[in-house]
Scaffold this motif. Structure first.
Motif, short mmCIF file in Angstrom:
data_model
loop_
_atom_site.label_atom_id
_atom_site.label_comp_id
_atom_site.label_asym_id
_atom_site.label_seq_id
_atom_site.Cartn_x
_atom_site.Cartn_y
_atom_site.Cartn_z
N ALA A 15 0.84 -1.20 0.00
CA ALA A 15 0.00 0.00 0.00
C ALA A 15 0.87 1.25 0.00
O ALA A 15 0.56 2.25 -0.66
N ILE A 16 1.98 1.20 0.74
CA ILE A 16 2.88 2.36 0.82
C ILE A 16 3.58 2.59 -0.52
O ILE A 16 3.71 3.73 -0.98
N ARG A 62 -3.11 -3.90 -1.62
CA ARG A 62 -2.82 -2.50 -1.31
C ARG A 62 -3.91 -1.86 -0.45
O ARG A 62 -3.72 -0.76 0.08
N ASP A 63 -5.05 -2.55 -0.35
CA ASP A 63 -6.15 -2.04 0.48
C ASP A 63 -6.29 -2.85 1.76
O ASP A 63 -7.32 -2.78 2.44
N ARG A 64 -5.25 -3.58 2.12
CA ARG A 64 -5.30 -4.45 3.30
C ARG A 64 -4.37 -3.95 4.40
O ARG A 64 -3.51 -3.09 4.18
N GLU A 106 3.00 -11.23 -1.25
CA GLU A 106 1.63 -10.74 -1.37
C GLU A 106 1.42 -9.42 -0.63
O GLU A 106 0.48 -8.68 -0.92
N VAL A 107 2.30 -9.12 0.34
CA VAL A 107 2.16 -7.86 1.08
C VAL A 107 3.32 -6.90 0.84
O VAL A 107 3.22 -5.71 1.15
N ASP A 108 4.45 -7.40 0.29
CA ASP A 108 5.63 -6.55 0.07
C ASP A 108 6.39 -7.05 -1.15
O ASP A 108 7.47 -7.64 -1.03
N MET A 127 14.88 -4.17 6.66
CA MET A 127 13.85 -3.20 6.99
C MET A 127 12.62 -3.96 7.49
O MET A 127 12.16 -4.90 6.85
N SER A 128 12.10 -3.55 8.63
CA SER A 128 10.92 -4.21 9.19
C SER A 128 9.68 -3.79 8.42
O SER A 128 9.73 -2.95 7.52
N MET A 129 8.54 -4.38 8.80
CA MET A 129 7.26 -4.03 8.16
C MET A 129 6.92 -2.56 8.33
O MET A 129 6.19 -1.98 7.53
N THR A 130 7.48 -1.94 9.37
CA THR A 130 7.19 -0.53 9.64
C THR A 130 8.32 0.39 9.18
O THR A 130 8.34 1.57 9.54
N GLY A 131 9.27 -0.15 8.42
CA GLY A 131 10.33 0.67 7.87
C GLY A 131 11.48 0.97 8.80
O GLY A 131 12.25 1.91 8.57
#
Length: 280
Positions: free
Chosen positions: A90-91, A98-100, A157-159, A194-198
């Motif tokens: 999404a980022i 991208r909507d999850r 699927e998420v990154d 890099m973590s899921m939160t950057g």
């Protein structure tokens, strides 16, 4: 708290302060009260609790309960309660989902885990009452909640961009890069990612002191994928603990991730034939 015949304990919610300004999120108000209750009191077929709105005249005959559930979902997806984060896709505006949302792995204080536990209680109530929640979580979250081992495909699927960069490191020899030229191409120097939160984190204990080389790049990729896939494990555990208050959690292992999502969130689409049966 008052126990009713057709509903569970009574809880209080304050939506407007005496000065007219917004109060604390409904989610956090209810979480603080509900986690102190007995699980058996919440296992009801329609309403787990009765909501008393402080300073408002509404009597909860079911509608107020439903409204607060909807409002809590809105608080979660808008960030008013920071339990969820958008997927990296999404980022970057690339790939799927991208909507999850994912669970926020950076929330690790005791009150955060209490919130995640309450989120699990809401999931269990949605399953038991058949009243779905509007929470578009990524497939990876549902897979972890169902106890299914995730794979690199789930991370992609998420990154998708991060997986592409990891593949580039793994297969760098196919582009003619050798041990002598590895660090001319790859800027990374240690077992960090890099973590899921950057946030830059070590993928193994003491990873900042473990050099990344041409020889150990495959191990680095494997360790990084494992870290990213299991970064939410503690938060997932708290959600499952909350779900166990309402539904038998061991049965989740018999479900697919999509089936669990359907039980909590309902069908993603409604056919016209079904719609005609339930509306006038």
């Amino acid at each position: 708290m008052v126990q009713g015949r057709n509903y569970g304990p009574q809880v209080t919610v304050k939506r407007i302060s005496s000065r007219g300004s917004p109060c604390k999120p409904i989610f956090t108000q209810l979480a603080r009260q509900v986690v102190k209750l007995k699980p058996a009191d919440l296992r009801l077929p329609s309403r787990a609790w009765k909501v008393k709105l402080v300073g408002e005249g509404a009597d909860d005959a079911g509608g107020v309960f439903d409204d607060t559930m909807t409002e809590m979902c809105h608080e979660l997806v808008t960030g008013a309660v920071p339990l969820l984060i958008p997927t990296p896709n999404a980022i970057s505006d690339a790939g799927n989902n991208r909507d999850r949302f994912l669970l926020n792995p950076d929330l690790a204080q005791p009150h955060h885990f209490m919130w995640f536990k309450f989120l699990g209680i809401l999931f269990g109530i949605a399953i038991r009452t058949k009243k779905p929640l509007a929470l578009p979580l990524a497939p990876l979250v549902w897979k972890l909640l169902a106890g299914i081992a995730p794979s690199s495909a789930d991370l992609e699927e998420v990154d998708v961009e991060y997986m592409q960069s990891l593949r580039a490191i793994r297969d760098i020899d196919q582009d003619g890069v050798t041990e002598d030229t590895f660090h001319d191409v790859i800027p990374l120097e240690s077992f960090e990612c890099m973590s899921m939160t950057g946030v830059r984190v070590a993928v193994v204990p003491g990873g900042r002191a473990v050099p990344l080389t041409f020889t150990n790049r495959q191990e680095y990729v494997n360790r990084t994928i494992y870290y990213r896939l299991h970064q939410m494990d503690r938060q997932i555990g708290a959600v499952r603990e909350g779900m166990a208050w309402i539904v038998p959690v061991p049965l989740l292992s018999l479900m697919t991730a999509s089936h669990l999502e359907q039980l909590v969130c309902g069908l993603p689409h409604i056919s016209v034939a079904t719609l005609k049966k339930v509306v006038r």
